[in-house]
Design a protein around this motif. Sequence first.
Motif, mmCIF file in Angstrom:
data_model
loop_
_atom_site.group_PDB
_atom_site.id
_atom_site.type_symbol
_atom_site.label_atom_id
_atom_site.label_comp_id
_atom_site.label_asym_id
_atom_site.label_seq_id
_atom_site.Cartn_x
_atom_site.Cartn_y
_atom_site.Cartn_z
ATOM 1 N N ARG A 221 0.870 -1.178 0.000
ATOM 2 C CA ARG A 221 0.000 0.000 0.000
ATOM 3 C C ARG A 221 0.904 1.225 0.000
ATOM 4 O O ARG A 221 1.782 1.343 0.837
ATOM 5 N N VAL A 222 0.661 2.130 -0.915
ATOM 6 C CA VAL A 222 1.564 3.273 -1.087
ATOM 7 C C VAL A 222 0.768 4.576 -1.090
ATOM 8 O O VAL A 222 -0.290 4.663 -1.715
ATOM 9 N N VAL A 223 1.312 5.554 -0.393
ATOM 10 C CA VAL A 223 0.747 6.910 -0.389
ATOM 11 C C VAL A 223 1.717 7.820 -1.126
ATOM 12 O O VAL A 223 2.907 7.845 -0.836
ATOM 13 N N VAL A 224 1.209 8.567 -2.100
ATOM 14 C CA VAL A 224 2.035 9.527 -2.842
ATOM 15 C C VAL A 224 1.462 10.921 -2.620
ATOM 16 O O VAL A 224 0.290 11.172 -2.906
ATOM 17 N N GLY A 225 2.281 11.793 -2.100
ATOM 18 C CA GLY A 225 1.883 13.181 -1.903
ATOM 19 C C GLY A 225 2.387 14.045 -3.048
ATOM 20 O O GLY A 225 3.581 14.072 -3.331
ATOM 21 N N LEU A 315 -7.575 13.839 6.701
ATOM 22 C CA LEU A 315 -7.010 12.525 6.403
ATOM 23 C C LEU A 315 -7.419 11.499 7.449
ATOM 24 O O LEU A 315 -7.674 10.334 7.124
ATOM 25 N N ASP A 316 -7.492 11.922 8.708
ATOM 26 C CA ASP A 316 -7.744 10.985 9.800
ATOM 27 C C ASP A 316 -9.048 10.217 9.622
ATOM 28 O O ASP A 316 -9.163 9.064 10.034
ATOM 29 N N ASN A 317 -10.034 10.861 9.001
ATOM 30 C CA ASN A 317 -11.342 10.213 8.881
ATOM 31 C C ASN A 317 -11.625 9.674 7.490
ATOM 32 O O ASN A 317 -12.705 9.157 7.229
ATOM 33 N N LEU A 318 -10.641 9.801 6.593
ATOM 34 C CA LEU A 318 -10.794 9.248 5.243
ATOM 35 C C LEU A 318 -9.734 8.201 4.929
ATOM 36 O O LEU A 318 -10.031 7.193 4.288
ATOM 37 N N ALA A 319 -8.526 8.437 5.387
ATOM 38 C CA ALA A 319 -7.435 7.513 5.069
ATOM 39 C C ALA A 319 -6.305 7.690 6.069
ATOM 40 O O ALA A 319 -5.168 7.971 5.710
ATOM 41 N N SER A 339 3.922 18.808 5.600
ATOM 42 C CA SER A 339 3.917 18.194 6.934
ATOM 43 C C SER A 339 2.767 17.213 7.112
ATOM 44 O O SER A 339 2.787 16.389 8.030
ATOM 45 N N LEU A 340 1.751 17.296 6.242
ATOM 46 C CA LEU A 340 0.615 16.372 6.339
ATOM 47 C C LEU A 340 0.959 14.990 5.808
ATOM 48 O O LEU A 340 0.246 14.025 6.063
ATOM 49 N N LEU A 341 2.052 14.897 5.054
ATOM 50 C CA LEU A 341 2.395 13.644 4.393
ATOM 51 C C LEU A 341 3.368 12.859 5.255
ATOM 52 O O LEU A 341 4.569 12.819 5.013
ATOM 53 N N ARG A 347 5.394 8.515 -0.274
ATOM 54 C CA ARG A 347 6.376 8.997 -1.249
ATOM 55 C C ARG A 347 5.995 10.437 -1.611
ATOM 56 O O ARG A 347 4.825 10.754 -1.731
ATOM 57 N N MET A 348 7.003 11.282 -1.790
ATOM 58 C CA MET A 348 6.743 12.693 -2.069
ATOM 59 C C MET A 348 7.095 13.015 -3.519
ATOM 60 O O MET A 348 8.151 12.627 -4.023
ATOM 61 N N TYR A 349 6.197 13.732 -4.190
ATOM 62 C CA TYR A 349 6.508 14.275 -5.509
ATOM 63 C C TYR A 349 6.352 15.781 -5.424
ATOM 64 O O TYR A 349 5.245 16.304 -5.273
ATOM 65 N N ALA A 350 7.474 16.491 -5.488
ATOM 66 C CA ALA A 350 7.458 17.947 -5.399
ATOM 67 C C ALA A 350 7.155 18.527 -6.771
ATOM 68 O O ALA A 350 7.909 18.348 -7.723
ATOM 69 N N MET A 351 6.036 19.207 -6.869
ATOM 70 C CA MET A 351 5.582 19.781 -8.132
ATOM 71 C C MET A 351 6.335 21.081 -8.388
ATOM 72 O O MET A 351 6.229 22.035 -7.614
ATOM 73 N N LYS A 352 7.083 21.114 -9.469
ATOM 74 C CA LYS A 352 7.884 22.293 -9.789
ATOM 75 C C LYS A 352 7.150 23.180 -10.793
ATOM 76 O O LYS A 352 6.274 22.739 -11.532
ATOM 77 N N THR A 353 7.553 24.452 -10.806
ATOM 78 C CA THR A 353 6.994 25.367 -11.792
ATOM 79 C C THR A 353 7.529 25.019 -13.179
ATOM 80 O O THR A 353 8.455 24.228 -13.324
#
Length: 907
Positions: A221-225, A315-319, A339-341, A347-353
């Motif tokens: 199970r993977v979480v991607v932010g 997040l606490d009440n959904l996932a 900080s929420l992730l 896993r973090m994906y930083a969205m760049k301009t």
Amino acid sequence: MAYSVGGESPSTSNTFNSTRSWEYDVFLSFAGKDTRLNFTDHLYHAFIKGGIKCFKDDVDLPKGEDIEYLFQAIEESFCAVLVISQNYAKSIWCLEELQKILEFQNALGRKVFPIFHNVNPADVRDQRESVGKALAELEQKFKGDITKVKEWRKALSDIGSLSGWDARNKPEAELVKVIVGNISTYISATVPYCYVDNLVGIESRVCDVEKILESELDNKRVVVGIWGMGGVGKTTLARIVYQKISCNFQVHCFIANVRDTLQKEGLVSMQEKLLSGIVSNKISDRYQGEGMIRKYLKYKKVLLVLDDVDNKCQLDNLAENPNWFGEGSRILITTRDSSLLAFQEQRMYAMKTMNKNESRQLFLKKAFKDDCHDEDYLDLSNSFVEYTGGLPLALKVLGSYLHKRKRAEWREALDILKQFPDSNIAQVLKISYDGLNAEEKTIFLDIACFFNGWLRKEVTQILKSCHLHPTIGIKVLIEKALLVETKCCTLEMHDLIEKLGRDIVHQESPEVVGKRSRLWNFKDIKEVLENNKGYQTIQAIAIQDNYENQDGIKVHPEAFLKMSSIRLLLLKGMKIDSRLLLPRGFKLPGTLKVVHWPSFPFEALPLETALNELVHVKMHDSRIKQLWNLQPTKMKFIDLSYSKSIIETPDFLGVPHLEHLCLRSCIFLVKVHPSLGELKELVEVDLHGCLNLEILPWELKTNSLVKLDLGECGKVEALPKFDRGMEKLSYLDVSRTAITRLPESFESLTGLRHLSLSGCKICNLDKFSLKVMPLTKLYLSGCGLNDGSIPDGLGNLSSLIALDLSHNDFVNLPTSCFSSLSRLRFLSLGFCQKLESLPRLPPKLIRLNVSHCDSMEPSSDRQLCHLVALLDHEYRGQTEYVISNEEYEEYDDAPSMFKHIELELFP
């Protein structure tokens, strides 16, 4: 695996896919008499539940419409699903639909999916049994137009030849599930690329996220932010990824704009949406909803997208935990707050301009639509692109606004934007600001108005002096994508976020400049200081740019008297002594906490009241003689470097909280008051380059001291006595002083990591055991060392990274002198003109200086050549690394951080 028809891959491009949009995903063709109330009804609702928009005549065909309306629906559908049943060939409408569907298949590459319901596909192909009987009846009915029946026969033959699903003797529920899954896979594999055609720069970002999602085993199970500032395209990216991969999951749900949805509809509605494809029960409260999610989705492979999350309770009440869902589940979260992730499998994906090319392409696409852009607009286009800083939202908003406007209107719009940000853009960006608490907003506005591009360390010092908490405050701003820290340790804001912050301050008082909380514009500051138009709302004033072409400011004698809340004064961008014209009797307000004032023109601070509030003073190259008249009890930071009027320091007992004292290159300073050694909170003392300094405190009892720099103080003959509790002292530089002996208390410095004795003829150095110190950098250049005076335990300094023994009198260093220095990376033996050979070198050395070692034996040349080959093989292509200014910082695994290997051989 995607379902394919006629041997074509679902990813095969065609004219329809690349150039047209559609109203429906699926056109459902069926004989109502046979399957309307059973199989087709189940299939239709399964399509809808699976997010597939389906045309079904009894639902979507308006009353009174004829077959032409059906033909239009066929044309506007992405693909067609035909339920071929016993009476299908008896229905003229069904046959007309079939013929039109196959026509579009041939002309536009439309996909057709046949389902053979209680009929043999071969009977359809060969027109036998019920199909043959139906066609025979139609031939009798249409004797005068037999061509029409021949066309229907061919259509049925063609459809019977296609690969499809044979529904005979199959459980209908299972078959419906398979069909919907395959259709969904086909659509999902094709649809995103149609969206991509209308977007810029999205494909590579989609691929990046897909790689992250696929990097783990299917049972994980993977979480991607997907994290980034507002307007950078997080939602668009998440939606395309969702559309592309959702067919691979048993349950998939995209909850858009969680932040707003929570406020408008509540948490329960989002929980119901997540469970809508599983249960129809209403949820009474969020606790029941949480329990139902865990109960019904525990064994389901789930794809869940939570868009624009800004609070952990969402997040606490959904996932709250990925383990709420089945193996292989994937959770995508878009947020401005990293900080929420904090999930275990996150896993973090930083969205760049966008880069410049992408930005220009998107802007021109919005500004000129499908029209060719006029070259006359190119320079203005580049100005708008530069203004946006690569933010997709800004590019879209501005490009769309300028569409079909004249060049003169473009110029005016650009002039307006330079003063005020576009309201549509600002509204999106301000969401993150609104989520800050009061102190975080203060820090944000200070950085936006004054400190964009400054070193984080310096900003932190200043904000702490203003009684703020920047350590956590800056971290929050970074987490919320309002601020970034560069590799060079500077803090930087996107231009539009900086403009947002400055506009927030401007809106505090659009008309009256002196009622704003912060002033940074030279024209505004000039107006306030010259005309005495300041008010108690002003918290900070900063002149930071070079205004040589501006008129000077003739400061009003009472300019600061109304500013009862001012805490910060930064005057670092102009020659203050010549550009800031100060009247006699000029006073600074007693509320000031921080003053940066280079070339300060007075011999003492001209304060209105006592120095009770002043915490931080930085006055390089000033004329100041007296650090203070009264006792500044809150003072923590003093930097008067390069000030030539200071001869001696005052008594420090009046500043018991002093932490940093910097009198670097105060070349006429002779005496430092002995009370300095009594300060219990002192962290750093920098007296480097005080050429005439002679008198230091006899003893240092400041157990908090970390750094003491006396380098280049050529008249200092003795170090103070060190108190036994000074194990925090990690940086000591006494290079090129007149010191010849180290005090016996020197060996109590058990925390020393940086030691420089270069240029000092220390006669008792061999009396001390350096191995008790965790030294990482040791500089002994020009200390007159020979074979018999090497410091005891030099070869046992296991933490040593850099060692400078240049300009010494060695002939033969001990064989094992360096071999045990397992972490040594840098070694300098340059200008050791008596050195005849090299000892065994450390295993991880990456930089060696042996230049001007004139007595070196030729055999050592071979050793160096071997070393060059070894290092070139081991470290080639490593990434570059910039060492921090914190010179006493320890560097683990340093060799892997350097790109260039520098070996200076013989001249």
